[in-house]
Design a protein around this motif. Structure first.
Motif, PDB file in Angstrom:
ATOM      1  N   GLU A  87       0.835  -1.210   0.000  1.00  0.00           N
ATOM      2  CA  GLU A  87       0.000   0.000   0.000  1.00  0.00           C
ATOM      3  C   GLU A  87       0.868   1.257   0.000  1.00  0.00           C
ATOM      4  O   GLU A  87       0.614   2.215  -0.726  1.00  0.00           O
ATOM      5  N   LEU A  88       1.923   1.246   0.778  1.00  0.00           N
ATOM      6  CA  LEU A  88       2.841   2.381   0.836  1.00  0.00           C
ATOM      7  C   LEU A  88       3.621   2.516  -0.464  1.00  0.00           C
ATOM      8  O   LEU A  88       3.824   3.613  -0.974  1.00  0.00           O
ATOM      9  N   SER A  89       4.022   1.406  -1.011  1.00  0.00           N
ATOM     10  CA  SER A  89       4.752   1.404  -2.272  1.00  0.00           C
ATOM     11  C   SER A  89       3.901   1.954  -3.409  1.00  0.00           C
ATOM     12  O   SER A  89       4.406   2.663  -4.288  1.00  0.00           O
ATOM     13  N   ALA A  90       2.612   1.650  -3.398  1.00  0.00           N
ATOM     14  CA  ALA A  90       1.703   2.127  -4.441  1.00  0.00           C
ATOM     15  C   ALA A  90       1.614   3.650  -4.466  1.00  0.00           C
ATOM     16  O   ALA A  90       1.336   4.241  -5.515  1.00  0.00           O
ATOM     17  N   GLY A  92       4.188   5.506  -3.997  1.00  0.00           N
ATOM     18  CA  GLY A  92       5.496   5.982  -4.425  1.00  0.00           C
ATOM     19  C   GLY A  92       6.497   6.187  -3.304  1.00  0.00           C
ATOM     20  O   GLY A  92       7.411   7.006  -3.420  1.00  0.00           O
ATOM     21  N   PHE A  93       6.388   5.436  -2.230  1.00  0.00           N
ATOM     22  CA  PHE A  93       7.260   5.596  -1.071  1.00  0.00           C
ATOM     23  C   PHE A  93       8.742   5.587  -1.439  1.00  0.00           C
ATOM     24  O   PHE A  93       9.522   6.402  -0.937  1.00  0.00           O
ATOM     25  N   GLU A  94       9.148   4.690  -2.319  1.00  0.00           N
ATOM     26  CA  GLU A  94      10.567   4.563  -2.666  1.00  0.00           C
ATOM     27  C   GLU A  94      11.145   5.855  -3.245  1.00  0.00           C
ATOM     28  O   GLU A  94      12.330   6.128  -3.114  1.00  0.00           O
ATOM     29  N   GLU A  95      10.309   6.657  -3.884  1.00  0.00           N
ATOM     30  CA  GLU A  95      10.772   7.911  -4.484  1.00  0.00           C
ATOM     31  C   GLU A  95      11.169   8.956  -3.444  1.00  0.00           C
ATOM     32  O   GLU A  95      11.878   9.904  -3.758  1.00  0.00           O
ATOM     33  N   TYR A  96      10.698   8.800  -2.225  1.00  0.00           N
ATOM     34  CA  TYR A  96      11.047   9.731  -1.152  1.00  0.00           C
ATOM     35  C   TYR A  96      12.442   9.460  -0.596  1.00  0.00           C
ATOM     36  O   TYR A  96      13.059  10.345  -0.008  1.00  0.00           O
ATOM     37  N   ILE A  97      12.928   8.256  -0.748  1.00  0.00           N
ATOM     38  CA  ILE A  97      14.233   7.874  -0.198  1.00  0.00           C
ATOM     39  C   ILE A  97      15.309   8.315  -1.182  1.00  0.00           C
ATOM     40  O   ILE A  97      15.544   7.681  -2.204  1.00  0.00           O
ATOM     41  N   ILE A 110       5.642  -1.551  11.164  1.00  0.00           N
ATOM     42  CA  ILE A 110       4.675  -2.121  10.216  1.00  0.00           C
ATOM     43  C   ILE A 110       5.375  -2.561   8.924  1.00  0.00           C
ATOM     44  O   ILE A 110       4.976  -3.534   8.294  1.00  0.00           O
ATOM     45  N   ILE A 111       6.434  -1.844   8.548  1.00  0.00           N
ATOM     46  CA  ILE A 111       7.137  -2.141   7.291  1.00  0.00           C
ATOM     47  C   ILE A 111       8.621  -2.439   7.518  1.00  0.00           C
ATOM     48  O   ILE A 111       9.432  -2.319   6.603  1.00  0.00           O
TER      49      ILE A 111
END
Length: 147
Positions: A87-90, A92-97, A110-111
């Motif tokens: 849900e977090l990946s959907a 775009g979480f990775e783009e923040y790192i 949780i992750i």
């Protein structure tokens, strides 16, 4: 490293001191039960990073609050309402790192298995006295931070 806090103000002040030392590219993961002080700690970190002109709240319903500094972006996540990493990946979480950002994640447990190895992990535990907390820190060495 273990830190004892006697109040939410001390938890905030510790966060402030940590925030002053965080380099861009840092990831700070915070876990602890409801009311343990995750938001006070996060607010301190964000202020310590240099965010001055914003009211800092926990992004419980928006998932992420963004703050822009001259040389860095600060992303404050509260993933309490996220069911899993997909849900977090959907969103775009990775783009923040990124190398030009500091990531702060409340409810990171949780992750936990999906996060990079290079991170600071802070566990907050309530004590019997309502105001006291203990903070257990791991991973400061990844960013060469000495408190």
């Amino acid at each position: 490293m273990k830190i004892n806090s006697k109040s939410s103000e001390e938890t905030y002040e510790f966060g402030f001191a940590l925030g002053q030392k965080l380099p861009p590219g840092s990831i700070v993961c915070i876990e602890g039960e409801m009311g343990a002080g995750k938001t006070a700690l996060s607010q301190g970190i964000i202020r310590g990073l240099g965010v001055e002109d914003k009211y800092i709240t926990s992004p419980t319903y928006t998932l992420v609050n963004e703050y822009h500094l001259d040389d860095c972006f600060v992303y404050h996540f509260d993933i309490y309402r996220v069911s899993d990493y997909d849900e977090l990946s959907a969103m775009g979480f990775e783009e923040y790192i990124r190398d030009d950002s500091v990531i702060i994640i409340e409810w990171a447990d949780i992750i936990a298995h999906e996060l990079p190895q290079k991170k600071i992990w802070i566990t907050l535990n309530k004590a019997e006295d309502f105001n006291k907390r203990s903070l257990l820190l791991k991973g400061l060495e990844y960013y060469d931070i000495h408190l």
